[in-house]
Design an enzyme around this catalytic site. Structure first.
Site, mmCIF file in Angstrom:
data_model
loop_
_atom_site.group_PDB
_atom_site.id
_atom_site.type_symbol
_atom_site.label_atom_id
_atom_site.label_comp_id
_atom_site.label_asym_id
_atom_site.label_seq_id
_atom_site.Cartn_x
_atom_site.Cartn_y
_atom_site.Cartn_z
ATOM 1 N N LYS A 77 -22.342 -16.268 18.126
ATOM 2 C CA LYS A 77 -20.771 -16.689 19.033
ATOM 3 C C LYS A 77 -19.678 -17.319 17.696
ATOM 4 O O LYS A 77 -20.283 -17.921 17.125
ATOM 5 C CB LYS A 77 -21.365 -17.434 20.012
ATOM 6 C CG LYS A 77 -20.122 -18.461 20.698
ATOM 7 C CD LYS A 77 -20.975 -19.599 21.693
ATOM 8 C CE LYS A 77 -19.658 -19.789 22.369
ATOM 9 N NZ LYS A 77 -20.108 -20.570 23.324
ATOM 10 N N SER A 126 -20.124 -20.303 28.263
ATOM 11 C CA SER A 126 -19.107 -19.838 27.188
ATOM 12 C C SER A 126 -19.607 -18.477 26.497
ATOM 13 O O SER A 126 -18.579 -17.757 24.924
ATOM 14 C CB SER A 126 -18.248 -20.984 27.034
ATOM 15 O OG SER A 126 -19.923 -21.733 26.202
ATOM 16 N N SER A 173 -24.022 -23.078 28.749
ATOM 17 C CA SER A 173 -23.159 -22.182 27.969
ATOM 18 C C SER A 173 -24.083 -20.853 27.925
ATOM 19 O O SER A 173 -23.334 -20.306 27.057
ATOM 20 C CB SER A 173 -21.789 -22.663 27.302
ATOM 21 O OG SER A 173 -20.270 -22.998 27.320
#
Length: 462
Positions: free
Chosen positions: A74, A150, A174
């Site tokens: 990420k 996220s 997330s």
């Protein structure tokens, strides 16, 4: 193939890291234009690393249990030599980028093939994945639906075979939110088990977590990225055993508390039905299941004080330069957070501590807690909240995830069904602090008895 299957194939020389990496890169070429999961792909670097891994496996000297596994990161975690821009125009791409985050460093040490960086909303501030800088990330089952966030880029990448596993972050759900929306598996581990550096603006709410297609892969990735790092003051000691140990021990005799709504949530009827069916699977496997609520009120106000304050502190560093460069929702959140006082923050912390006490008492009676991961299926891509929402805040539709960031307990999301429209549904398994292995064991027992995790996303059927 799963990561565990890949490593076994490397060992037996029935497949090579070069072949696996090429397949992952081919999947990126095939699907990413439709779902927008990656912000950076290093094809040359990945193939070079795969060739080095192949040579190690041929001599029987792999660096570790993840050697040669195609992996994504990420774009919230530092990666040496690559910019970490967090979906924001505020960060200077020039760097310097001379340091790996702890989880990335552990992956390099094990020989993982790092393909690139995945999408995130600006500074990982919300439960969906879109940013002014990179646009929105779609769902593997329907690109017009959100991937969640996220860590939505990582979930979509894993779901479409664009790498066997990924590392995301979780400050309020997330990794679990996108896992539920995409039919993948994600663990928010006990806080400190996976060190973080640099620290998150959202403080001790934020965790790093493994994202995979199976529970077994999740445990294998956790083995790689868990471990002490002196840069994180709250890092736990390196585990002395594997999270794969005992993962197939089943659930016979375990005491499971099932809360269909935590006492304050309204679920989509198909979510409710799928989660109840999942609970019955574990009961049939020998678990002692009781329908019960943990006994706490919705801690959203306390969470929002902590989260919004973090957003305010984050943007404060940029001063007047922020302007219209940032996500309007992040700016709104930061403006609200700027009005909280130190007393408000301490009151929220007190609520957090009391919630931790209540859950500690709950786990004297129950080994794990089962809930839906989310009360609804994925909604339209590019929206912070579903149509008709009475609130603009992403926390309004994630009531099952953020409480366990407050308590720092391990929480795992596994796929447990689909809606009539073909959208995945997630089951959340929560354990007491430091019971990560038990949470994975329950998840593995469920996956061993079901086949939801083997379903092929709609894009791959085209």
């Amino acid at each position: 193939m799963t990561a565990v299957e890949l490593v076994e194939g490397y060992r037996r020389k029935t497949i090579s890291p070069v072949e696996a990496t090429q397949e992952a890169l081919d999947a990126i070429d095939r699907y990413d234009e439709r779902v927008n999961a990656f912000v950076l792909v290093d094809r040359e670097g990945a193939m070079a690393a795969a060739k080095e891994s192949e040579a190690r496996w041929h001599t029987g000297e792999p660096l570790g249990p993840g050697d040669g596994v195609p992996t994504s990161i990420k774009d919230a975690l530092w990666t040496k030599g690559w910019p970490t821009l967090r979906g924001s125009h505020l960060i200077d791409e020039a760097g310097p980028w001379d340091e790996d985050a702890p989880a990335v460093a552990r992956l390099r040490e094990t020989g993982a093939v790092i393909l690139g960086k995945t999408t995130t909303p600006e500074y990982s501030w919300k439960g969906v994945t879109d940013s002014i800088k990179y646009g929105a990330t779609g769902n593997p089952w329907d690109p017009t639906k959100t991937s969640g966030g996220s860590s939505g880029g990582s979930a979509t990448a894993v779901g479409l075979g664009m790498g066997a596993w990924s590392v995301g972050t979780d400050g309020g759900g997330s990794v679990r939110i996108p896992a539920a929306f995409t039919g993948t598996v994600a663990l928010k581990p006990t806080y400190g088990l996976i060190p973080l550096f640099p620290p998150s603006a959202f403080g001790t709410l934020s965790h790093a977590g493994p994202m995979t297609r199976t529970v077994r892969d999740n445990a294998a990735l956790l083995d790689v990225i868990a471990g002490f790092d002196s840069r994180d003051w709250s890092a736990m000691p390196t585990p002395t055993s594997s999270f794969l140990d005992g993962i197939d021990d089943g659930v016979a005799g375990l005491r499971i508390g099932f809360s269909p709504d935590l006492g304050f949530v309204d679920n989509h009827p198909e979510v409710d039905a799928a989660v109840r069916a999942a609970v019955e699977v574990l009961q049939a496997a020998g678990a002692e299941v009781s329908e019960v609520d943990p006994g706490f009120d919705d801690p959203i106000d306390a969470f929002n004080v902590l989260w919004f304050s973090g957003a305010a502190k984050l943007l404060q560093a940029y001063g007047e330069a922020v302007g219209d460069q940032v996500d309007p929702g992040l700016r709104r959140t930061a403006e609200a957070g700027a009005h909280f006082t130190a007393s408000d923050f301490l009151d929220a912390t007190a609520t957090r501590m009391e919630l931790g006490r209540l859950m500690g008492l709950f786990h004297r009676r129950y080994d794990v807690l089962l809930t839906p991961t989310l009360p609804l299926p994925a909604f339209a891509v590019g929206q912070d909240v579903p149509d008709g929402s009475p609130s603009p805040d992403w926390t309004s539709w994630t009531p099952y995830t953020y409480p366990f960031n407050l308590t720092q307990q391990p929480a795992l999301s596994v796929p447990c069904g689909f809606t009539s429209e073909g959208l995945p549904i997630g089951l959340q398994i929560v354990g007491k602090r430091h019971a990560d292995g038990l949470v994975l064991r329950v998840g593995q027992a469920y996956q061993s008895a079901t086949a939801w995790h083997t379903r092929v996303p709609s894009l791959q059927e085209v």
